[in-house]
Enzyme design. Structure first.
Site, short mmCIF file in Angstrom:
data_model
loop_
_atom_site.label_atom_id
_atom_site.label_comp_id
_atom_site.label_asym_id
_atom_site.label_seq_id
_atom_site.Cartn_x
_atom_site.Cartn_y
_atom_site.Cartn_z
N ASN A 3 25.77 -27.91 10.82
CA ASN A 3 27.03 -28.03 10.08
C ASN A 3 26.93 -27.65 8.61
O ASN A 3 27.94 -27.68 7.90
CB ASN A 3 27.57 -29.46 10.20
CG ASN A 3 28.02 -29.78 11.61
OD1 ASN A 3 28.48 -28.91 12.34
ND2 ASN A 3 27.88 -31.04 12.00
N HIS B 10 32.38 -27.96 16.79
CA HIS B 10 31.27 -28.83 16.39
C HIS B 10 31.68 -30.30 16.41
O HIS B 10 30.86 -31.18 16.70
CB HIS B 10 30.77 -28.44 15.00
CG HIS B 10 29.91 -27.22 15.00
ND1 HIS B 10 28.92 -26.99 14.07
CD2 HIS B 10 29.88 -26.13 15.83
CE1 HIS B 10 28.32 -25.83 14.31
NE2 HIS B 10 28.89 -25.30 15.38
N HIS C 56 33.20 -15.87 18.98
CA HIS C 56 32.31 -15.13 18.08
C HIS C 56 32.88 -13.76 17.72
O HIS C 56 32.35 -13.06 16.87
CB HIS C 56 30.93 -14.96 18.72
CG HIS C 56 30.12 -16.21 18.72
ND1 HIS C 56 28.85 -16.29 19.25
CD2 HIS C 56 30.39 -17.46 18.25
CE1 HIS C 56 28.38 -17.51 19.12
NE2 HIS C 56 29.30 -18.24 18.53
#
Length: 337
Positions: free
Chosen positions: A104, A64, A202
């Site tokens: 976030n 991110h 993931h």
């Protein structure tokens, strides 16, 4: 005809951005803070086994942080280009920062980074950037929990701008389709292969129901279910996990039964139409990404690790600041006064 100042500055900025990537180097702190990387690694190894889920959140933080881009052309200041510059760590002040952007709000690990920063500052004040600490701790936490190891060249400097809007617009979301994903990755110089490989993280992640519950209860706004999601899996999620569309507390594994192991199981779930997010399912909606998923499943775990390492090394060098750009923050949540 003379080129306008706007385009002159744009070209100079792009050249500067490209050149900064080459300035990162392995062992950047060898002389300025020789124990820095060992301090970070020791702290990670000491604490990660008490909270192994932090490995997933630290690599997500790294992702991110690197994906946010910014250039304030109105004042012709391309020096504020942002990528992997620890802008995700900055607290909001008079303007809302990246930390408070919707993508976030579920990122954790800020205190973990702050604790590492305090140890490094005690050893070498004002030398090691928060951006490098994010990159190194993400790598070390994944490796410490049995996942791949990759090279992390250092020398990043910290940014001084953090903007909620840029984070909201730049970070890929769980509901994005393959076209949007390709665009957002392309904006950062990453291709479809990088998309497939970085999605592989993931395999150790978890999610709240609200990140995908529309797929179960209201996919097109008509109270329907996403037809691309395996019906048996969807029914299981509705019965035992996400019992209503507004459940914002229940945690679901992205890779059921294998979330503590960094392996190829995630791609098996995707092929079975059991990818938790629309962005996971999207990997089957493009012939290139679908073929890449198949290739990974037919290959070895070692091959996956090697390819993943290449992509995350590439990601970790997006628009970095080096040299005299940015600063070395004394505290990761605040710019220096």
């Amino acid at each position: 005809m003379k080129m306008s100042n706007y385009f002159k500055v744009l070209i100079l900025c792009l050249l500067a951005v490209a050149s900064t990537q080459a300035q990162l180097q392995l062992g950047f702190y060898t002389y300025s803070c020789p124990s820095a990387e060992q301090i970070i690694q020791n702290f990670v190894h000491e604490h990660i086994h008490n909270a192994p889920s932090l490995a997933a959140t630290l690599i997500r933080m790294h992702f991110h942080d690197c994906f946010v881009r910014w250039c304030w052309f109105e004042t012709l200041e391309c020096a504020s280009f942002k990528g992997c510059d620890a802008s995700i760590l900055l607290n909001s002040t008079n303007k809302q920062a990246e930390k408070d952007a919707p993508p976030n709000l579920t990122v954790r690990g800020f205190d973990f980074i702050d604790r590492i920063k305090s140890l490094v500052e005690a050893e070498c004040p004002g030398v090691v950037s928060c951006a490098d600490i994010i990159a190194l701790s993400a790598r070390d936490s994944i490796a410490a929990t049995g996942g791949p190891y990759w090279k992390v060249p250092t020398g990043r400097r910290d940014g001084v701008i953090s903007n909620l809007v840029e984070a909201r617009n730049s970070i890929p979301a769980p509901f994005h389709n393959i076209t949007v994903l390709q665009t957002l990755f392309g904006n950062q110089g990453l291709d479809l292969k990088d998309l497939v490989l970085l999605s592989g993280a993931h395999t150790i992640g978890i999610s709240l129901c609200t990140s995908f519950s529309n797929r179960l209860y209201n996919f097109t706004g008509k109270g329907d279910q996403d037809p691309s999601l395996d019906s048996e899996y969807a029914e299981n999620l509705k019965t035992f996990k996400c019992k209503n569309i507004n459940d914002n507390t229940t945690i679901v594994e992205m890779d059921p039964g294998s979330r503590k192991t960094f392996d190829l199981s995630y791609y098996n779930q995707v092929v079975k139409r059991r990818g938790l997010f629309e962005s996971d399912s999207a990997l089957l909606n493009n012939p290139v990404t679908k073929a890449l998923v198949t290739q990974l499943l037919h290959g070895s775990l070692e091959n996956f690790y090697a390819e993943f390492a290449k992509s995350i090394e590439k990601m970790g060098q997006i628009k970095v600041k080096t040299g005299s750009q940015g600063e070395i923050r004394k505290h990761c949540a605040f710019v220096n006064s």
